[in-house]
Design an enzyme around this catalytic site. Structure first.
Site, mmCIF file in Angstrom:
data_model
loop_
_atom_site.group_PDB
_atom_site.id
_atom_site.type_symbol
_atom_site.label_atom_id
_atom_site.label_comp_id
_atom_site.label_asym_id
_atom_site.label_seq_id
_atom_site.Cartn_x
_atom_site.Cartn_y
_atom_site.Cartn_z
ATOM 1 N N GLY A 111 11.093 7.259 10.184
ATOM 2 C CA GLY A 111 11.406 7.758 11.523
ATOM 3 C C GLY A 111 10.915 9.177 11.735
ATOM 4 N N HIS A 169 2.048 8.986 12.330
ATOM 5 C CA HIS A 169 2.583 7.615 12.329
ATOM 6 C C HIS A 169 1.934 6.784 13.430
ATOM 7 C CE1 HIS A 169 6.255 9.861 10.716
ATOM 8 N NE2 HIS A 169 5.942 9.040 9.733
#
Length: 279
Positions: free
Chosen positions: A32, A38
């Site tokens: 996360g 990402h």
């Protein structure tokens, strides 16, 4: 439309159905606090696969410092929004209880890879990494899994695990995504104050210095000069080494490796950062 899955059983069912249809499944495992690094991995997965799954799971077994686990950023709503905008198909977001049984143990013989560099500074870290990645691979059953080059050693460890278990998944290492001024994107960058952020730029600048001087200067001279660039407080250098990219063994002369890589880890204030550059 992003679908959020929180149980192993449902995720496994979906993954099996995708595979039965003969579709390829790309997987991006994360903890996360998603950033452009990402999102780059997710974009590549979407481009190369029929379906893309991202997981968010802050894995307790890979933290050897409880306060580091406590401080790890968890902006879930912002992460979900980013995944929706990125057009990711599935988000697998299980709880710790869903992923781990009480009293569960794990040990994988990773050989020397486990005890050098990151392994030496974070004992047990790669046991935790392989434990959770193996679980995630068993559930998601990816065709291709995408990891960032910033965690160079981690990619090698995951490849070693895939080899040991003979898992049918391709591990794809993607280039590090950097902020405009060069700092490698990391979920930990949020902990840097403005002045620390400015100092942290020295990490990538030092790696670039090594790369730029590789052809004209001997390895040990370049390395010694580079280390002096990272000795000003509040930067505390943990390691700066030049290794063979295929083995992670340190080299003492440029010609000893076809793919030399410079790797470093340093604390800037209280924030520990890692970076590397393929030379």
């Amino acid at each position: 439309m992003l679908q959020i899955i929180t149980t192993k059983a449902e995720m496994q069912q979906i993954a099996t159905a995708i595979k039965v249809q003969g579709k390829t499944l790309g997987f991006v495992p994360t903890m996360g606090a998603l950033h452009n690094g990402h999102l780059n991995l997710i974009a590549r997965s979407i481009e190369e696969n029929d379906i893309t799954v991202c997981s968010i799971f802050v894995n307790p077994t890979q933290f050897n410092d409880p306060s580091d686990l406590e401080r790890y950023p968890r902006p879930v709503e912002a992460d979900v929004e980013k995944l929706q905008r990125a057009k990711c198909d599935y988000l697998f977001m299980p709880s710790v209880e869903e992923m781990y049984a009480k009293g569960e143990t794990w040990h994988l013989d990773l050989g020397y890879l486990e005890n050098i560099l990151e392994g030496a500074f974070r004992p047990g870290h790669y046991q935790g990494v392989t434990q959770i990645v193996k679980k995630l691979f068993d559930i998601v059953q990816p065709t291709n899994a995408y990891f960032g080059q910033k965690d160079f050693q981690q990619v090698m460890v995951v490849k070693k695990m895939v080899e040991l278990f003979n898992l049918p998944v391709n591990i794809i290492r993607c280039p590090t995504v950097r902020e405009e001024e060069g700092l490698a994107m990391s979920s930990r960058n949020v902990h840097l104050s403005d002045s620390e952020h400015k100092l942290a730029l020295k990490l990538s600048q030092t790696l670039t210095f090594i790369k730029n001087n590789r052809l004209t200067t001997g390895l040990s001279d370049v390395l010694n000069e580079a280390k002096t660039q990272l000795t000003s407080p509040p930067i505390v250098l943990e390691y700066l080494v030049i290794v063979d990219g295929a083995t992670l063994n340190e080299i003492t002369a440029w010609e000893q490796s076809k793919e030399p890589v410079a790797l470093l880890a340093a604390k800037v204030g209280k924030t520990r950062l890692i970076d590397n550059m393929v030379l």
